[in-house]
Design a protein around this motif. Structure first.
Motif, short mmCIF file in Angstrom:
data_model
loop_
_atom_site.label_atom_id
_atom_site.label_comp_id
_atom_site.label_asym_id
_atom_site.label_seq_id
_atom_site.Cartn_x
_atom_site.Cartn_y
_atom_site.Cartn_z
N LEU A 1 59.39 111.14 -22.97
CA LEU A 1 60.25 112.15 -22.35
C LEU A 1 59.38 113.09 -21.53
O LEU A 1 58.44 113.70 -22.07
CB LEU A 1 61.03 112.94 -23.41
CG LEU A 1 61.96 114.04 -22.90
CD1 LEU A 1 63.07 113.45 -22.02
CD2 LEU A 1 62.56 114.82 -24.06
N ASN A 2 59.68 113.21 -20.26
CA ASN A 2 58.88 114.04 -19.35
C ASN A 2 59.77 115.09 -18.67
O ASN A 2 60.83 114.75 -18.13
CB ASN A 2 58.22 113.16 -18.28
CG ASN A 2 57.34 113.98 -17.36
OD1 ASN A 2 56.27 114.45 -17.74
ND2 ASN A 2 57.78 114.14 -16.11
N GLY B 1 50.72 123.72 -22.52
CA GLY B 1 50.39 122.43 -23.12
C GLY B 1 50.94 121.33 -22.25
O GLY B 1 50.96 121.42 -21.02
N SER B 2 51.47 120.28 -22.87
CA SER B 2 51.95 119.12 -22.12
C SER B 2 53.41 119.28 -21.75
O SER B 2 54.19 119.93 -22.45
CB SER B 2 51.76 117.85 -22.96
OG SER B 2 52.26 116.73 -22.26
N SER B 3 53.78 118.64 -20.63
CA SER B 3 55.18 118.61 -20.21
C SER B 3 55.83 117.29 -20.57
O SER B 3 56.95 117.01 -20.13
CB SER B 3 55.28 118.84 -18.70
OG SER B 3 54.61 117.81 -17.99
N ASN C 1 62.68 114.26 -32.41
CA ASN C 1 62.67 115.61 -31.84
C ASN C 1 61.41 115.81 -31.00
O ASN C 1 60.29 115.52 -31.45
CB ASN C 1 62.72 116.66 -32.94
CG ASN C 1 64.07 116.68 -33.64
OD1 ASN C 1 65.10 116.77 -32.99
ND2 ASN C 1 64.07 116.58 -34.97
N PHE C 2 61.60 116.31 -29.80
CA PHE C 2 60.51 116.64 -28.89
C PHE C 2 60.52 118.16 -28.68
O PHE C 2 61.59 118.75 -28.48
CB PHE C 2 60.66 115.94 -27.55
CG PHE C 2 60.60 114.44 -27.65
CD1 PHE C 2 59.41 113.77 -27.45
CD2 PHE C 2 61.75 113.70 -27.93
CE1 PHE C 2 59.35 112.39 -27.54
CE2 PHE C 2 61.71 112.33 -28.02
CZ PHE C 2 60.51 111.66 -27.82
N ALA C 3 59.36 118.76 -28.70
CA ALA C 3 59.25 120.21 -28.51
C ALA C 3 58.29 120.50 -27.36
O ALA C 3 57.19 119.93 -27.30
CB ALA C 3 58.79 120.90 -29.78
N PHE C 4 58.69 121.38 -26.45
CA PHE C 4 57.88 121.76 -25.30
C PHE C 4 57.82 123.29 -25.25
O PHE C 4 58.86 123.95 -25.22
CB PHE C 4 58.47 121.23 -24.00
CG PHE C 4 58.67 119.75 -23.98
CD1 PHE C 4 57.66 118.91 -23.53
CD2 PHE C 4 59.88 119.19 -24.41
CE1 PHE C 4 57.85 117.53 -23.51
CE2 PHE C 4 60.07 117.83 -24.39
CZ PHE C 4 59.06 116.98 -23.95
#
Length: 280
Positions: free
Chosen positions: A56-57, A69-71, A85-88
């Motif tokens: 996921l970007n 951090g990362s996108s 779950n992805f956290a940004f």
């Protein structure tokens, strides 16, 4: 018949691919200008097969946000009916305008039929609130004279205050103008002024007002304003040099006295001349 079967198969395959991976839910921390927050995205595999190489970007290009951090985030595989779950963590720029924004995303994964891509966007809101402060300036602060009260409203907050109105409560003065003034919008990092025509009837008036406005969340707010004021009697204002004493009555009195003296002197001189002419 074969053509119909082929179309049906294509439709089923398209439905399967479209529903293979979905954004199930999105939650975002409260974000204000210049602050950081976390975007949490839940991805669900709704297809009856294993998905692999899920990535996921998020695309922040042209937006007032930067990733801390990362996108992008990824997971090796996701079983059917499972979630990931992805956290940004992101940071909003200091000058971002409060409001709603769309962040594009690209979701890639692999299933038995090959690599797949899903594109879309998620919505986030940048919140801020107005912060109003008040001060008053009085023109001609003298009891018994027509004056003006200027109520200055300064917005130190990061959001505009909208539908602003001021309702003045007279105490120690008589209003000559309307008691309510509608201002409209007080922009962030700006000010507006409400002016009232008054006549002060006391040396110790109270400047109290109710300010009503709408904040960023469309909630109505009420501020009760109580400000110190200083008003002077005419004698004190003259003593302090705020106004000048009116000396015209003195000047007129002096002129009148001089005219009387001149008339008396003229009358006496005329009588003396007449007396001398009679003695001859």
């Amino acid at each position: 018949m074969n053509k119909i079967l082929a179309l049906l198969a294509l439709a089923v395959l398209s439905f399967q691919l479209a529903s293979a991976m979905t954004i199930n839910s999105v939650s975002v921390d409260n974000i204000s200008p210049g602050t950081e927050g976390v975007i949490r995205i839940e991805v669900e595999n709704t297809l009856n097969e294993l998905a692999k190489d899920i990535n996921l970007n998020l695309n922040f290009q042209g937006l007032p946000f930067i990733p801390v951090g990362s996108s992008s985030g990824g997971v090796d595989e996701l079983k059917e009916d499972d979630e990931e779950n992805f956290a940004f963590r992101i940071r909003a720029s200091n000058d971002v305008a409060p409001g709603d924004y769309q962040i594009p995303y690209v979701l890639t994964f692999r299933i038995n039929s090959g690599p797949q891509t899903r594109e879309g966007s998620i919505g986030i809101s940048v919140n801020a609130q107005p912060e109003l402060s008040y001060s008053a300036d009085i023109e001609n602060p003298i009891v018994g004279r027509q004056s003006k009260i200027n109520l200055k409203i300064v917005n130190k907050g990061l959001a505009d205050a909208r539908f602003v109105s001021v309702n003045l409560n007279p105490s120690g003065f008589t209003l000559l103008s309307e008691k309510e003034v509608y201002i409209g919008t007080v922009d962030s990092d700006d000010f507006e002024t409400a002016t009232f025509e008054v006549i002060f009837t006391s040396e110790k008036p109270k400047l109290t007002a109710t300010v009503e406005y709408t904040d960023f969340d469309n909630s109505k707010k009420l501020d009760e304003v109580n400000l110190p004021t200083k008003v002077y009697t005419q004698e004190k204002a003259i003593e302090l040099g705020i106004i000048q004493r009116n000396n015209w009555p003195i000047y007129i009195g002096i002129v009148v006295v001089l005219m009387v003296i001149w008339l008396v002197w003229r009358t006496i001189r005329k009588g003396q001349r007449m007396k001398k002419s009679l003695e001859r």
